[in-house]
Design a protein around this motif. Sequence first.
Motif, PDB file in Angstrom:
ATOM      1  N   ILE A 108       1.030  -1.142  -0.090  1.00  0.00           N
ATOM      2  CA  ILE A 108       0.378  -0.029  -0.114  1.00  0.00           C
ATOM      3  C   ILE A 108       0.987   1.190   0.084  1.00  0.00           C
ATOM      4  O   ILE A 108       1.024   1.803  -0.442  1.00  0.00           O
ATOM      5  CB  ILE A 108      -0.978  -0.349   1.347  1.00  0.00           C
ATOM      6  CG1 ILE A 108      -1.602  -1.159   0.899  1.00  0.00           C
ATOM      7  CG2 ILE A 108      -1.851   1.195   1.325  1.00  0.00           C
ATOM      8  CD1 ILE A 108      -3.227  -0.986   2.678  1.00  0.00           C
ATOM      9  N   PHE A 109       2.071   0.871   0.583  1.00  0.00           N
ATOM     10  CA  PHE A 109       2.921   2.414   0.787  1.00  0.00           C
ATOM     11  C   PHE A 109       3.432   2.796  -0.495  1.00  0.00           C
ATOM     12  O   PHE A 109       3.939   3.642  -1.134  1.00  0.00           O
ATOM     13  CB  PHE A 109       3.833   2.250   2.081  1.00  0.00           C
ATOM     14  CG  PHE A 109       5.008   2.985   1.769  1.00  0.00           C
ATOM     15  CD1 PHE A 109       4.707   4.692   2.359  1.00  0.00           C
ATOM     16  CD2 PHE A 109       6.442   3.129   1.042  1.00  0.00           C
ATOM     17  CE1 PHE A 109       6.012   5.411   2.205  1.00  0.00           C
ATOM     18  CE2 PHE A 109       7.261   4.246   1.117  1.00  0.00           C
ATOM     19  CZ  PHE A 109       6.765   5.312   1.468  1.00  0.00           C
ATOM     20  N   ALA A 110       3.874   1.906  -1.091  1.00  0.00           N
ATOM     21  CA  ALA A 110       4.293   1.728  -2.892  1.00  0.00           C
ATOM     22  C   ALA A 110       3.155   1.737  -3.577  1.00  0.00           C
ATOM     23  O   ALA A 110       3.762   2.519  -4.357  1.00  0.00           O
ATOM     24  CB  ALA A 110       4.489   0.180  -3.189  1.00  0.00           C
ATOM     25  N   LEU A 111       2.161   1.580  -3.237  1.00  0.00           N
ATOM     26  CA  LEU A 111       1.021   2.752  -4.321  1.00  0.00           C
ATOM     27  C   LEU A 111       1.057   3.777  -4.217  1.00  0.00           C
ATOM     28  O   LEU A 111       0.296   4.456  -4.647  1.00  0.00           O
ATOM     29  CB  LEU A 111      -0.214   1.636  -4.452  1.00  0.00           C
ATOM     30  CG  LEU A 111      -0.850   0.321  -4.474  1.00  0.00           C
ATOM     31  CD1 LEU A 111      -2.131  -0.578  -4.039  1.00  0.00           C
ATOM     32  CD2 LEU A 111      -0.749   0.679  -5.648  1.00  0.00           C
ATOM     33  N   LYS A 112       0.772   4.231  -2.975  1.00  0.00           N
ATOM     34  CA  LYS A 112      -0.063   5.969  -2.451  1.00  0.00           C
ATOM     35  C   LYS A 112       1.110   5.829  -3.510  1.00  0.00           C
ATOM     36  O   LYS A 112       1.506   7.727  -3.410  1.00  0.00           O
ATOM     37  CB  LYS A 112       0.851   5.985  -0.897  1.00  0.00           C
ATOM     38  CG  LYS A 112      -0.539   4.952  -0.247  1.00  0.00           C
ATOM     39  CD  LYS A 112      -0.708   5.612   1.221  1.00  0.00           C
ATOM     40  CE  LYS A 112       0.794   5.846   1.808  1.00  0.00           C
ATOM     41  NZ  LYS A 112       0.107   5.941   3.327  1.00  0.00           N
TER      42      LYS A 112
END
Length: 131
Positions: A24-28
Amino acid sequence: MNTKTVFDRLQSIDDEVQKLHNTIFALKTTDIQAYADKYEELSISAALRSERIACQLRNLVYTTTDTGKKDYLKQAAAVQGIKISFSNSVLSITMPGLLPKRKLRTNTAFLHEPLKPCLADLCDRTFYSVI
């Protein structure tokens, strides 16, 4: 189930949650416009990991609590927004907007497990109302 087994399962779930958090951090931080393919890959990865976590937690609930599988799955169906009705000879099933991609051969237990007791209840109600 012994305490060690429960702890091991919880540790496995926690590891999956940490990986989900990282995804999710990578998506953000991924530029959707510049890296659309990477964003799609990360999105699918996050969704599949979430499904796996949900199924692992369900199985833990079944083995460590007094909550019956059928009762739990009815609650899961309600949370997911699964609704079933039968009126004027028409069966209507409302499902979540996000369904797994069939071509990926993903685990669809998160949908079909809660759906089955809902359909069984409908069949029971419909059958008994006809008699």
